[in-house]
Structure formats: structure tokens, C-alpha cells
Motif scaffolding. Structure first.
Motif, mmCIF file in Angstrom:
data_model
loop_
_atom_site.group_PDB
_atom_site.id
_atom_site.type_symbol
_atom_site.label_atom_id
_atom_site.label_comp_id
_atom_site.label_asym_id
_atom_site.label_seq_id
_atom_site.Cartn_x
_atom_site.Cartn_y
_atom_site.Cartn_z
ATOM 1 N N MET A 1 6.118 7.887 -1.608
ATOM 2 C CA MET A 1 7.355 7.355 -2.188
ATOM 3 C C MET A 1 8.280 8.484 -2.614
ATOM 4 S SD MET A 1 7.544 4.095 -2.028
ATOM 5 C CE MET A 1 8.897 3.861 -3.189
ATOM 6 N N SER A 2 7.716 9.561 -3.157
ATOM 7 C CA SER A 2 8.545 10.719 -3.517
ATOM 8 C C SER A 2 9.193 11.323 -2.278
ATOM 9 C CB SER A 2 7.695 11.765 -4.243
ATOM 10 O OG SER A 2 7.115 11.230 -5.411
ATOM 11 N N ARG B 1 3.887 1.587 -1.320
ATOM 12 C CA ARG B 1 4.514 1.762 -2.629
ATOM 13 C C ARG B 1 3.538 2.316 -3.660
ATOM 14 N NH1 ARG B 1 7.770 -3.620 -4.109
ATOM 15 N NH2 ARG B 1 8.228 -2.315 -5.931
ATOM 16 N N LYS B 2 2.240 2.127 -3.453
ATOM 17 C CA LYS B 2 1.254 2.677 -4.368
ATOM 18 C C LYS B 2 1.017 4.165 -4.132
ATOM 19 C CE LYS B 2 -1.370 -1.574 -5.229
ATOM 20 N NZ LYS B 2 -2.700 -2.237 -5.129
ATOM 21 N N ASN B 3 1.457 4.667 -2.975
ATOM 22 C CA ASN B 3 1.292 6.083 -2.654
ATOM 23 C C ASN B 3 2.449 6.863 -3.280
ATOM 24 O OD1 ASN B 3 1.008 8.624 -1.454
ATOM 25 N ND2 ASN B 3 0.219 7.756 0.449
ATOM 26 N N LYS B 4 2.190 7.540 -4.371
ATOM 27 C CA LYS B 4 3.257 8.225 -5.108
ATOM 28 C C LYS B 4 3.845 9.386 -4.310
ATOM 29 C CE LYS B 4 1.387 7.056 -9.665
ATOM 30 N NZ LYS B 4 0.903 7.583 -10.964
ATOM 31 N N ILE B 5 2.995 10.094 -3.570
ATOM 32 C CA ILE B 5 3.500 11.224 -2.783
ATOM 33 C C ILE B 5 4.423 10.732 -1.673
ATOM 34 C CG2 ILE B 5 2.822 13.113 -1.261
ATOM 35 C CD1 ILE B 5 0.282 13.411 -2.853
ATOM 36 N N SER C 1 9.152 16.766 3.811
ATOM 37 C CA SER C 1 9.344 15.391 3.354
ATOM 38 C C SER C 1 9.054 14.383 4.466
ATOM 39 C CB SER C 1 10.775 15.207 2.832
ATOM 40 O OG SER C 1 11.734 15.531 3.837
ATOM 41 N N ARG D 1 0.829 -1.207 0.000
ATOM 42 C CA ARG D 1 0.000 0.000 0.000
ATOM 43 C C ARG D 1 0.865 1.259 0.000
ATOM 44 N NH1 ARG D 1 -5.095 -0.067 2.021
ATOM 45 N NH2 ARG D 1 -4.628 1.648 3.445
ATOM 46 N N GLY E 1 2.134 8.992 4.692
ATOM 47 C CA GLY E 1 2.066 7.790 3.859
ATOM 48 C C GLY E 1 2.164 6.513 4.672
#
Length: 350
Positions: free
Chosen positions: A53-54, A47-51, A331, A45, A338
């Protein structure tokens, strides 16, 4: 077998509903999703969160710049270069220009230099390293103290829980800045004597202000963690595995540390991650007031405080540490959000 006709208005049971299922019908009922555990599902779950992971890769990038790059940077944070005071970004002093005319290679000052002729880029990087180290160490201290305190209060309950929670309420009212000032003045002489010992020479770079800051983090800032852990333990202690552990003769210490706290690990990770930016901001704020690391060791807060004197002439000296503080806190906050969305069972999509 002959097809049995049924009157739509009759109450007769259809025999087709009781016929054996075919192979296609059985395959359609098979659950195709792979069975996953708590950690694997949380990581999937996350890894699916792009924000998130960024933010994770941004945190790694900041750590590389603050912890690894200074080891290879051609200048040192305490190195003073005569004639290079208050240089603009990418500017060389007269001495450096003369050396360059002789054929020597001089690494440029990417962010210029400060009023003492020290390269500002390396000081910002080391300041970021100091701030992040303080945030990480303080968060670990808060995690250890708050989780143990909250777990004990939540497990035993009753009069023990009431007394321990009243202690938490009292600590909430203590002004942290005042305690840091008092501890810095009280511990100054003992810490100076202790830093003379060979095993404690590292304390000379930190100074009494920074050590008192760590003590305040350990004394005051764990109360929020304790309340969160207490609420989780009060729910988990009613579980069947806790009853089974008691029946098998497990003591309170084993149940708390081997069963209850372990099952709160997701909440602990999320809360600790969200505590890191708060600790970094507190350290930067105190360093801005002059209660941080001892000179010449830089901190993002102390760099911003020193840059205020020449802000109208050299605004980039303030923007650089302020921007790094902003990026670090943002960050870590996005990373914590996340992790919370990934590992909090209450937030899972149905």
C-alpha cells in the motif's frame, strides 16, 4: 430424560451423542466469515499489505509530480534563460536578482539549472514522465502480444506449440541494443517523412530512436509474458467449463479470449506490473547510451548521461535523476510483489 450412565470400559454406544443439537450448538457451527469473490478477496489481502500500500501511494505521488505538476510549473523544460547557466539549487542569476530588486517575483530554481540555463527541476519531472510513459506503453504492448501468443500456443499444443515456442527461444537470443541501433538508422528517413504529415507531427518530439525502441519492445520483450500465459492456459484448458464450451459449439477464438485469458487476468496484472520497472530501466539505460528521446525532450537516462561531464562540480545534477529512477523502480517492484501475494491463489495462507 434421565442421564444414562456408561461404564468407561464397556463398548456400549452413548445415547448423548445422538441427542438433538441445541440452539447454541447450531450457532457455534455457523461460518462467520463472509463469502467473498476473487477480486474482493485479493483487494482485501492487498490492503492488509502495508509495504504494498505504501508503494501504491508512492506511485500515485510520483505520477502526480511527473504528469500534473509540470502543467503548473512556471518554467518549461525547453526554456533557456540567458545568464542562468549551471546555477546551484535555490540560486538566482544576476538577471533574476536585478528583477527581484525591482519588485518582481521569481520562482526559485529548486534543483538549479543545467549547462544551457534550463530549470533542472522541470526537466527531471518531465524526464520521469517520459520514462514512466515508455514503461507503461511498453508493458501494454508486451501484455497484448505476449498474452495472445502464449494463449494460442498453450491452447492448441502439439506441433503448433512446438513451432511457436521455438520462435520464442530464437527471439531470446536476439541482442536488443543492436536491433534498436539498426532500426533507428533504418527508420530515420521514413519516420522523418512521416512526421511531416499533420496527423503524425507528435513523432517529431519522440524521434526515430524512441519509436524504434517501442518497435523493439513489441518485437522482443513479450516472450517472457508468452511463456507465463502458455503455462497457465495449458492448465486451464483441462477445466470443465472449457469442455462445456466446446460441447456448446464455441470456437477456439471464443474459448481463448472469452474463457481462458479472462481466467488468467490475475496473473496478467501481476506480470504486467512487474514488467513496468523492467521497461523503465531499459528505457533509462538506452537513453543513457544516447538511444532515447530526441533533444530537447529530457529522459532520466539522458539527464544522468549529461550530468556525468560535470559530476565533480555539480554532483546533484546526477543524483536527482538517478534517485528518481531508483524510487520509481523500487515502488513498482514492491507494488508488483504485493499484487502477486494478493492475487496468486498458490500463495494464499491456509
Amino acid at each position: 430424560m434421565e442421564e444414562i450412565k456408561k461404564n468407561p470400559l464397556s463398548m456400549q454406544v452413548s445415547m448423548e451423542d445422538f441427542m438433538p443439537a441445541s440452539g447454541e450448538d447450531k450457532e457455534s457451527l455457523v461460518i462467520m466469515r463472509e463469502s467473498v469473490g476473487f477480486w474482493k478477496d485479493g483487494i482485501r489481502r492487498f490492503r492488509k499489505n502495508k509495504i504494498a500500500m505504501s508503494a501504491f501511494f508512492l506511485v500515485l505521488l510520483i505520477m502526480i509530480f511527473c504528469f500534473i505538476v509540470p502543467a503548473f510549473y512556471p518554467y518549461k523544460y525547453e526554456q533557456q534563460m540567458k545568464g542562468s547557466e549551471r546555477l546551484a539549487p535555490m540560486q538566482y542569476s544576476k538577471v533574476e536578482k536585478a528583477e527581484m530588486e525591482k519588485g518582481e517575483k521569481i520562482f526559485p530554481h529548486l534543483l538549479g539549472t543545467d549547462q544551457n540555463g534550463r530549470d533542472y527541476m522541470i526537466r527531471v519531472l518531465v524526464g520521469g514522465r517520459v520514462s514512466m510513459t515508455v514503461g507503461l506503453v511498453a508493458s501494454v504492448l508486451i501484455l497484448m502480444i505476449g498474452s495472445v501468443f502464449g494463449a494460442i500456443a498453450g491452447y492448441f499444443g502439439g506441433i503448433i506449440d512446438m513451432i511457436m515456442m521455438r520462435i520464442v527461444d530464437i527471439i531470446y537470443t536476439v541482442p536488443d541494443v543492436l536491433i534498436i541501433i539498426l532500426l533507428a538508422q533504418t527508420l530515420k528517413f521514413p519516420l522523418e517523412k512521416l512526421s511531416m504529415l499533420p496527423a503524425f507531427t507528435w513523432m517529431q518530439k519522440l524521434g526515430s530512436n524512441m519509436i524504434s525502441m517501442f518497435i523493439v519492445f513489441a518485437l522482443l520483450y513479450w516472450v517472457g509474458m508468452a511463456r507465463i500465459v502458455r503455462s497457465q492456459i495449458m492448465i486451464l484448458k483441462q477445466s470443465e467449463y472449457v469442455t462445456a464450451a466446446r460441447a456448446l459449439g464455441a470456437g477456439p477464438g471464443r474459448i481463448i479470449f472469452k474463457h481462458l485469458i479472462v481466467n488468467c487476468i490475475g496473473t496478467l496484472i501481476v506480470t504486467t506490473t512487474l514488467q513496468i520497472p523492467s521497461s523503465i530501466f531499459t528505457e533509462s539505460f538506452l537513453s543513457f547510451l544516447g538511444l532515447g528521446v530526441q533533444a530537447p525532450m529530457p529522459s532520466l537516462g539522458s539527464l544522468a548521461s549529461a550530468a556525468l561531464n560535470g559530476f565533480q562540480t555539480y554532483p546533484e545534477k546526477l543524483f536527482a535523476p538517478a534517485f528518481l529512477i531508483f524510487i520509481i523502480i523500487l515502488s513498482f517492484n514492491l507494488l508488483g510483489d504485493g499484487l502477486r501475494d494478493a492475487f496468486d491463489p498458490k500463495l494464499k495462507q491456509q
